[in-house]
Structure formats: C-alpha cells, structure tokens
Design a protein around this motif. Sequence first.
Motif, PDB file in Angstrom:
ATOM      1  N   SER A 163       0.875  -1.367   0.180  1.00 62.16           N
ATOM      2  CA  SER A 163       0.074   0.072  -0.160  1.00 62.16           C
ATOM      3  C   SER A 163       0.889   1.334   0.093  1.00 62.16           C
ATOM      4  O   SER A 163       2.016   1.050   0.245  1.00 62.16           O
ATOM      5  CB  SER A 163      -0.884   0.119   1.219  1.00 62.16           C
ATOM      6  OG  SER A 163      -0.324   0.046   2.458  1.00 62.16           O
ATOM      7  N   VAL A 164       0.127   2.552  -0.285  1.00 61.39           N
ATOM      8  CA  VAL A 164       0.902   3.798  -0.226  1.00 61.39           C
ATOM      9  C   VAL A 164       0.141   4.258   0.697  1.00 61.39           C
ATOM     10  O   VAL A 164      -1.132   4.500   0.693  1.00 61.39           O
ATOM     11  CB  VAL A 164       1.104   4.280  -1.665  1.00 61.39           C
ATOM     12  CG1 VAL A 164       2.087   3.317  -2.597  1.00 61.39           C
ATOM     13  CG2 VAL A 164      -0.154   4.308  -2.418  1.00 61.39           C
ATOM     14  N   THR A 165       0.882   5.318   1.280  1.00 59.91           N
ATOM     15  CA  THR A 165       0.176   6.472   2.032  1.00 59.91           C
ATOM     16  C   THR A 165       0.883   7.838   2.123  1.00 59.91           C
ATOM     17  O   THR A 165       2.211   7.825   1.775  1.00 59.91           O
ATOM     18  CB  THR A 165       0.019   5.950   3.679  1.00 59.91           C
ATOM     19  OG1 THR A 165       1.287   5.901   4.194  1.00 59.91           O
ATOM     20  CG2 THR A 165      -0.834   5.033   3.794  1.00 59.91           C
ATOM     21  N   VAL A 216       6.417   2.648  -0.913  1.00 63.87           N
ATOM     22  CA  VAL A 216       5.325   1.658  -0.797  1.00 63.87           C
ATOM     23  C   VAL A 216       5.599   0.752   0.486  1.00 63.87           C
ATOM     24  O   VAL A 216       6.787   0.372   0.908  1.00 63.87           O
ATOM     25  CB  VAL A 216       5.403   0.561  -1.946  1.00 63.87           C
ATOM     26  CG1 VAL A 216       4.445  -0.541  -1.857  1.00 63.87           C
ATOM     27  CG2 VAL A 216       5.348   1.368  -3.235  1.00 63.87           C
ATOM     28  N   LEU A 227       0.163   6.736  -6.347  1.00 68.77           N
ATOM     29  CA  LEU A 227      -1.157   6.849  -6.018  1.00 68.77           C
ATOM     30  C   LEU A 227      -1.541   5.492  -5.601  1.00 68.77           C
ATOM     31  O   LEU A 227      -1.027   4.549  -6.229  1.00 68.77           O
ATOM     32  CB  LEU A 227      -2.015   7.242  -7.193  1.00 68.77           C
ATOM     33  CG  LEU A 227      -1.771   8.736  -7.742  1.00 68.77           C
ATOM     34  CD1 LEU A 227      -2.641   8.845  -9.056  1.00 68.77           C
ATOM     35  CD2 LEU A 227      -1.907   9.697  -6.888  1.00 68.77           C
ATOM     36  N   SER A 228      -2.532   5.436  -4.793  1.00 72.72           N
ATOM     37  CA  SER A 228      -3.075   4.181  -4.191  1.00 72.72           C
ATOM     38  C   SER A 228      -3.725   3.440  -5.324  1.00 72.72           C
ATOM     39  O   SER A 228      -3.521   2.066  -5.382  1.00 72.72           O
ATOM     40  CB  SER A 228      -4.063   4.436  -3.027  1.00 72.72           C
ATOM     41  OG  SER A 228      -3.539   4.865  -2.003  1.00 72.72           O
ATOM     42  N   ASN A 288      -2.677   2.888  -8.237  1.00 74.91           N
ATOM     43  CA  ASN A 288      -1.594   2.496  -9.084  1.00 74.91           C
ATOM     44  C   ASN A 288      -0.632   1.308  -8.269  1.00 74.91           C
ATOM     45  O   ASN A 288       0.132   0.916  -8.884  1.00 74.91           O
ATOM     46  CB  ASN A 288      -0.498   3.660  -9.447  1.00 74.91           C
ATOM     47  CG  ASN A 288      -1.267   4.658 -10.443  1.00 74.91           C
ATOM     48  OD1 ASN A 288      -2.329   4.516 -10.851  1.00 74.91           O
ATOM     49  ND2 ASN A 288      -0.637   5.584 -10.704  1.00 74.91           N
ATOM     50  N   VAL A 289      -1.256   0.889  -7.296  1.00 75.17           N
ATOM     51  CA  VAL A 289      -0.735  -0.343  -6.615  1.00 75.17           C
ATOM     52  C   VAL A 289      -1.462  -1.351  -6.576  1.00 75.17           C
ATOM     53  O   VAL A 289      -2.651  -1.185  -6.235  1.00 75.17           O
ATOM     54  CB  VAL A 289      -0.210   0.054  -5.052  1.00 75.17           C
ATOM     55  CG1 VAL A 289       0.464  -1.222  -4.406  1.00 75.17           C
ATOM     56  CG2 VAL A 289       0.748   1.127  -5.083  1.00 75.17           C
ATOM     57  N   ASP A 343      -2.352  -5.666  -6.056  1.00 73.57           N
ATOM     58  CA  ASP A 343      -2.207  -6.765  -5.255  1.00 73.57           C
ATOM     59  C   ASP A 343      -1.899  -8.126  -5.855  1.00 73.57           C
ATOM     60  O   ASP A 343      -3.044  -8.219  -6.785  1.00 73.57           O
ATOM     61  CB  ASP A 343      -3.487  -6.899  -4.012  1.00 73.57           C
ATOM     62  CG  ASP A 343      -3.124  -7.982  -3.304  1.00 73.57           C
ATOM     63  OD1 ASP A 343      -1.862  -8.888  -3.156  1.00 73.57           O
ATOM     64  OD2 ASP A 343      -4.071  -8.731  -2.363  1.00 73.57           O
TER      65      ASP A 343
END
Length: 152
Positions: free
Chosen positions: A30-32, A38, A126-127, A129-130, A132
């Motif tokens: 995840s990203v914050t 990441v 950006l979230s 763009n990640v 799972d």
Amino acid sequence: SQTSGILDHALLKNLHNAHAGYGINGMLPSVTGASMVVTIPAGRAQTATAVTFYAGTTLTPANGDATNPRMDAIIWDDSAGAPAVLAGTPTALSATQTRPPIAALADANDFLIGAIYIPAGATVILSANVFDRRVIIDTSTEAIFDLDWRWP
C-alpha cells in the motif's frame, strides 16, 4: 494479452507455488502520503526453502521516467528473505506492457507480491496504481487463490 513477460511468468509461478502450498500471508502492499514509498506490512512468506515471518518494510521505487511509463514488480526475494522492487522498462507502449527483466525473478522460490504502475514523470505513487498480486495462504498452508488481475 495486455500483461506480458514477467507478469505472466510470475502469475504462472504464483499458481505453481500455490499448488505446492507456498505463498504469502499478510504483506499487502500500500501507499500513504504523497511520496514514492510503498509499505509492505508484516506477514509470512512460505517457500520450498523456508517459512519466514517478516516484520515489514518500506520500498521506494525510482521516480517515473521523464517521457514513458513503466510497470514495476514487488516480489518476495527468497534469497534475501525480504520483499524487493524490480523496476520495469519505461516504454512508449501501454504501461501494462512494460516489465521488469525476467531474469530478476529467476529463483524458483521468488514470487510476485504486487505491481506498481509508475506514470511518466511521477514523483508520487497513487493508491490506485498499486496492485495486489499475492497468492494468499492460510495458517494450514493451503493455498487460497485470491488474485485480482485487473490492469489500468
């Protein structure tokens, strides 16, 4: 297929590993915040060589290429006993067609955790763009096929 190279190869490796009972529990990427960082939280990786309880980490892919997008892979690097980022090759083609070098995922016990779309010129991930890409295993090591293979 829009996915090619390492992403298709890694999917097949993940499915093969899942059949053998190997995969990940936890470690959802995840990203914050406004950065290229990441986060990989704590979890367990089970491969043919070891069961590793991992405390978590952050990974920082390179900023986006000035002109072209790329797709990076987040892998479980079994020889290091830790997650790692494999940078894709920036290309003018669709970003889903860019890929890290397949030789970098040559260890049979390495597998895909996630994918990161890095737009041209990006300095922030950006979230959205990640992605799972884990094969999740439960505590009895039976594989649960929980794959979401939607691409941008």
